[in-house]
Design a protein around this motif. Structure first.
Motif: not given
Length: 167
Positions: A24-41
C-alpha cells in the motif's frame, strides 16, 4: 489528503500487516495498522480513512462484527471494506456480504491483486465523495430556490386586492 489515500489494515498476523502495508505504501497510499478488530474500528472512526483491509478471523471483534459496526455507525463517509479470507470460506463470505463487505481477497495476499483492489476502492470512494459534494450543493441550491419561491409568493399575496395577510 483525500480520505481514500489512507488505508486501515487490520490483521492479527504481523507478517500479513507488514506485507500489506509495504504494498500500500509503494502505490502511494498511507497505511494505518491495526492488530485486531477493535483497534481497526477505532482507527477507521478516528483517522478519516475510507478504505479498510480487514482479516475475517481476528480475536475480539472478527471481520463480520467490524463490518456490521462500521455500517451501523454514522461516520459521514462511506467505508470501502476489503475482507481477507481463506480460500475455502464460502459460507463466511456469504455472511460477510450480508454484513456489508465490498470485496474479498484470499490469503496469502498477492501484491498485484492488492494493488488493483486498493486503486479500484480509492476510485469508488473518490466518486462517492464527489457525488456527496454535488448532492450537498444541490441541496443548498434547492434551499435557496425554496426560500426565493416563498418570498415571491408572499410578495404576490400582498399585491392581491382584498387579501388579508396571515402571519
Amino acid at each position: 489528503m483525500l480520505a481514500s489515500e489512507q488505508v486501515v489494515i487490520a490483521d492479527d498476523d504481523a507478517t500479513q500487516r507488514i506485507f500489506a502495508s509495504s504494498v500500500i505504501s509503494r502505490i502511494g497510499f498511507t497505511p494505518i495498522l491495526a492488530k485486531d478488530g477493535l483497534e481497526a474500528l477505532e482507527l477507521v472512526k478516528s483517522s478519516g480513512a475510507s478504505i479498510l483491509v480487514c482479516d475475517l478471523d481476528m480475536p475480539g471483534l472478527d471481520g463480520h462484527e467490524v463490518t456490521r459496526q462500521i455500517r451501523a455507525a454514522d461516520l459521514g463517509r462511506y467505508i470501502h471494506i476489503v475482507m481477507l479470507t481463506s480460500a475455502g470460506q464460502a459460507e463466511q463470505r456469504r455472511l460477510a456480504l450480508e454484513a456489508g463487505v465490498d470485496d474479498f481477497m484470499t490469503k496469502p495476499l498477492d501484491s498485484a491483486v492488492l494493488t488493483v483492489r486498493i486503486r479500484a476502492a480509492a476510485r469508488l470512494v473518490d466518486h462517492e465523495l464527489a457525488l456527496w459534494e454535488k448532492n450537498r450543493a444541490l441541496q443548498l441550491a434547492k434551499g435557496r430556490i425554496e426560500h426565493d419561491l416563498h418570498v415571491a409568493a408572499e410578495a404576490q399575496r400582498r399585491l392581491l386586492p382584498g387579501e388579508t395577510r396571515v402571519n
